[in-house]
Motif scaffolding. Sequence first.
Motif, PDB file in Angstrom:
ATOM      1  N   GLN A   1      -8.984  -3.584   2.134  1.00  0.00           N
ATOM      2  CA  GLN A   1      -8.493  -2.222   1.884  1.00  0.00           C
ATOM      3  C   GLN A   1      -8.816  -1.722   0.479  1.00  0.00           C
ATOM      4  OE1 GLN A   1      -7.578  -0.443   4.251  1.00  0.00           O
ATOM      5  NE2 GLN A   1      -7.495  -2.139   5.704  1.00  0.00           N
ATOM      6  N   SER A   2      -9.484  -2.551  -0.314  1.00  0.00           N
ATOM      7  CA  SER A   2      -9.669  -2.254  -1.739  1.00  0.00           C
ATOM      8  C   SER A   2     -10.229  -0.848  -1.990  1.00  0.00           C
ATOM      9  CB  SER A   2     -10.587  -3.316  -2.350  1.00  0.00           C
ATOM     10  OG  SER A   2     -10.975  -2.938  -3.640  1.00  0.00           O
ATOM     11  N   SER A   3     -11.357  -0.524  -1.376  1.00  0.00           N
ATOM     12  CA  SER A   3     -11.987   0.768  -1.665  1.00  0.00           C
ATOM     13  C   SER A   3     -11.180   1.916  -1.087  1.00  0.00           C
ATOM     14  CB  SER A   3     -13.404   0.802  -1.090  1.00  0.00           C
ATOM     15  OG  SER A   3     -14.199  -0.145  -1.750  1.00  0.00           O
ATOM     16  N   ALA A   4     -10.785   1.784   0.164  1.00  0.00           N
ATOM     17  CA  ALA A   4     -10.121   2.901   0.839  1.00  0.00           C
ATOM     18  C   ALA A   4      -8.756   3.198   0.226  1.00  0.00           C
ATOM     19  CB  ALA A   4      -9.968   2.597   2.322  1.00  0.00           C
ATOM     20  N   MET A   5      -8.050   2.175  -0.223  1.00  0.00           N
ATOM     21  CA  MET A   5      -6.682   2.367  -0.699  1.00  0.00           C
ATOM     22  C   MET A   5      -6.586   2.263  -2.226  1.00  0.00           C
ATOM     23  SD  MET A   5      -4.733   3.092   1.876  1.00  0.00           S
ATOM     24  CE  MET A   5      -5.821   3.744   3.134  1.00  0.00           C
ATOM     25  N   ALA A   6      -7.738   2.294  -2.907  1.00  0.00           N
ATOM     26  CA  ALA A   6      -7.778   2.281  -4.374  1.00  0.00           C
ATOM     27  C   ALA A   6      -6.985   1.130  -4.975  1.00  0.00           C
ATOM     28  CB  ALA A   6      -7.286   3.616  -4.938  1.00  0.00           C
ATOM     29  N   ILE A   7      -7.356  -0.068  -4.564  1.00  0.00           N
ATOM     30  CA  ILE A   7      -6.684  -1.265  -5.087  1.00  0.00           C
ATOM     31  C   ILE A   7      -7.748  -2.162  -5.724  1.00  0.00           C
ATOM     32  CG2 ILE A   7      -5.183  -3.219  -4.532  1.00  0.00           C
ATOM     33  CD1 ILE A   7      -4.774  -1.780  -1.756  1.00  0.00           C
ATOM     34  N   ALA A   8      -7.589  -2.462  -7.001  1.00  0.00           N
ATOM     35  CA  ALA A   8      -8.459  -3.473  -7.604  1.00  0.00           C
ATOM     36  C   ALA A   8      -7.934  -4.828  -7.154  1.00  0.00           C
ATOM     37  CB  ALA A   8      -8.448  -3.361  -9.125  1.00  0.00           C
ATOM     38  N   VAL A   9      -8.808  -5.630  -6.569  1.00  0.00           N
ATOM     39  CA  VAL A   9      -8.386  -6.930  -6.044  1.00  0.00           C
ATOM     40  C   VAL A   9      -9.184  -7.996  -6.776  1.00  0.00           C
ATOM     41  CG1 VAL A   9      -8.125  -8.349  -3.988  1.00  0.00           C
ATOM     42  CG2 VAL A   9      -7.982  -5.862  -3.803  1.00  0.00           C
TER      43      VAL A   9
ATOM     44  N   ARG B   1      -1.839  -0.785  -6.902  1.00  0.00           N
ATOM     45  CA  ARG B   1      -3.173  -0.500  -7.438  1.00  0.00           C
ATOM     46  C   ARG B   1      -3.875  -1.790  -7.860  1.00  0.00           C
ATOM     47  NH1 ARG B   1      -2.103   4.074  -5.866  1.00  0.00           N
ATOM     48  NH2 ARG B   1      -3.180   2.995  -4.211  1.00  0.00           N
ATOM     49  N   PHE B   2      -3.139  -2.889  -7.944  1.00  0.00           N
ATOM     50  CA  PHE B   2      -3.759  -4.119  -8.459  1.00  0.00           C
ATOM     51  C   PHE B   2      -3.152  -5.329  -7.757  1.00  0.00           C
ATOM     52  CE2 PHE B   2      -4.548  -7.644 -11.243  1.00  0.00           C
ATOM     53  CZ  PHE B   2      -5.799  -7.380 -11.788  1.00  0.00           C
TER      54      PHE B   2
ATOM     55  N   VAL C   1       0.845  -1.198   0.000  1.00  0.00           N
ATOM     56  CA  VAL C   1       0.000   0.000   0.000  1.00  0.00           C
ATOM     57  C   VAL C   1       0.884   1.253   0.000  1.00  0.00           C
ATOM     58  CG1 VAL C   1      -1.564   1.377   1.425  1.00  0.00           C
ATOM     59  CG2 VAL C   1      -2.047  -1.044   1.043  1.00  0.00           C
TER      60      VAL C   1
END
Lengths: 283, 559
Positions: free
Chosen positions: B219-227, B199-200, B194
Amino acid sequence: MNKPAFTTYDTAWCPGCGNYAILETLTGVLNQLATPPHQVVLVGGIGQAAKTNQYITANGFSGLHGRSLPAAAAIKIANNDLTVIVNTGDGDSYGEGGNHFLHNIRRNVDITHFVHDNQIYGLTKGQPSPTSDPCDPLHKAAACNMGATFNPLLVALAAGATFVARSFSGDKKHLADMMAAAIKHPGYALVDILQPCVSFNKINTFAYYKQRVKPLDDRHDPTNKLAAIEKAMEFGDTIPIGILYQQATPTYADKRPELFDNIPLADKHVPQNAIETLIKSYI
Amino acid sequence: MYNILLGGAAGDGIETMSAIFEKMLKQSGCHLFTIRDFMSRVRGGHNFTQIRFGNQPFHAHRDTLNGIFAIDETTYLEHQSRLSYDGFILCDESLAIDDFRAIKCPLKKTAANLGNPKVINSVATGALLKLFDMPLDQAADILKASLRDDLVEVNLSAIKMGYDLLNATHHLSPVETSEQLLLSGNTAIGLGAVAAGIRFYSAYPMSPSTSLLDFFNAQSSAMAIAVEQAEDEIAAINMAIGAAYAGATAMTGTSGGGFSLMVEALGFAGIAEIPLVAVDVQRPGPATGFPTRTEQSDLKFVISASQGEFPRMVIALRDHADCFYQTARSLALAKKYQLPVILLSDQYLADSTTTVPLFDVNKIVHFDQPGPMVPATDDLPYQRYALTENGISPLAIPGKSPALVRVDSDEHDPWGQITESATIRNQMVNKRQNKLNALKEELIEPEFWGSHQCQSLLVGFGSTSGAIKEAIDILNQNENNYGALIFGDIYPLPTERLRHFAAQVVDIINVEQNATGQLASLIREEALINCDHSILKYDGRQLSVDDILNGIKNLKGGF
Ligand SMILES: Cc1ncc(C[n+]2csc(CCOP(=O)(O)OP(=O)(O)O)c2C)c(N)n1
Ligand code: SF4
Ligand SMILES: [Mg+2]
């Protein structure tokens, strides 16, 4: 300013191969789009069909045999601004990549999948592909399926695909319409393109397809899934071509508006203090 | 310092009890190091956590126990031989445990009186806190953060009633822990990613890597990560490659079995020069092996995985701080050298929790790489694989400039077009291998620990670090004769310090969590240095300080 044009290079295909018509048609369709070449990513796996992206002036991603779909989906996820189009073979899409075929339908990322379906393994010189015809003792086919023939459109419908079409490289007008509609469709769009392989498929030839393909008429309702399933099961003396099924469904990106807004995911930035707050939550 | 064990069957809630108890210890001013030993089942069997705590930092577990909380007789039978003479066994009065060290309490009855038999673990937590003379003032907050709202009240009462059951017998002077984190190795990897701007993340669940997927999902939404939970590990790595090509900082994670499926794509990232980080959280193999246990047996596999030759880097994570800082560094190095970097962790590190100094995000800012280049319009057509002095070609991202970016799993020319030219093949192989020259310049030498005048040198890598260091400290109390080199960067293998100490010492002992001595083999291959003796363990249970001390005793006896 004029949009830079999509142009083509020399290819490594056999003279007379159905891939030429697909390449030419795709180039024409791309030139009709408002999108410039640097916003288009053409993705392929490995095979004769998969070479298509090598021959068009756009971004190109030549991945691994069978693995083009997961890569293509992720390219689109990383940058939603890009137009992502996969061109690859029937062996690549339905054989080696069968699992990805199923699950990328479910994922419904907004990508377009053109399968150059020559019902054979072209690059490896003539082995049966999942879509090769069943073996028939009367036919002396070199490449046929001892097991059942794979029906990609039926499987796509069963898996929940929201755009399912078939076309034929020998009908460029029809093919262009299918390609344009598929690219426009929000979500995963499949066009299975019948493509004669003049070197290895001596059964499903240009003449064979020409005789059998029949555009769906106005009575076919592409929003009727049962009708689409019936049409998908027709593959014999007549082979229906056209949009068998299309439905508006939320795409992968639609379901996650917080990740897919006007800033491409790859360009997003999380402020340092948000990261520090997260770390400190473990104190 | 104390070392206690909490044990019961899967489903008995040991995991939750331990997490709450650990937080209470930390808030009361303790450092701690907890290992988790559990079976690959959801109910039954025997699971335990072992918590070492006190007023100094810990980096490893120890075998000798000062206390056991036994939910069942099995826990007692399994572990009583490791309990010190003056240790205790806390258990319910109903258990058939005949031992003078037993402290039998009405745990069940107390829970029953509260109307919820399941709060027995909280009664025991209260009793343990009292035994160690810990305050209760943080209990309410910690329970609120850890449990469902409707369970907080009853568990708090249970802790208080448990607290009143016993008298304080053990004492620790508290230390400042407000700048300490309490987390697992996998969480630290997630935070490192993070901090480096991931981002992915794509993966397929597989122990012991799964908690990494869970972390990124949370953490996907809060940390802008496509999982993406991919359909298999082949898809997972090919997705990460696609995302990286399109400019996203991308990572995939798995354990050895999944890594086996990723192998072809690892080579694809190599030839296509895609910045990719793949985490292998090792477990004992081959095949399904021991799903929930630990080993360091994938080293030689990940170093050579995939056909053909291409540059790669492998970093072995040594401790929780490494999990954070080295994960961030790996993502930066992958971008800088445009190659796959493999992080080697293992179940021990992944699942153990410890106190560790607050991670400093500023320390990783210098790992940040300049953004992707935007070629000048007259540089077109863009050469993704331009031949350069150091082998690194300027990296453009599709869609960000008029440059058309072509990548290829086939051998290709500078424009990324497929080629079969012998000349270009040679140029491209050389170009890719060349990148290693610069990378080798910035390798981090193994950490040295112990006496610089040492005559015996231990070598190890990854998560055995803490145990090796502690063993060295103990050995050097008698004869100041021991040193250790513990590798983090392990491939390419940095050899400078190794050569220096190898020339000085009488013997070299490789300490590894595997059966064949893979580090020793790598050292032999890369540095032409032989290890004289080995301390190896491969039963799925992590080498402890005690194992190393015993190993040395056995070896020295035989000299
Ligand atoms: C992992 C892997 N297995 C096998 C191959 C060899 N291979 C290359 S293309 C191909 C099949 C091609 O058939 P298809 O996808 O239908 O494409 P076509 O050549 O017919 O257009 C095979 C088996 C490969 N490149 N990679
Ligand atoms: S082998 Fe078949 S598919 Fe390949 S180029 Fe020749 S005709 Fe086309
Ligand atoms: Mg084919």
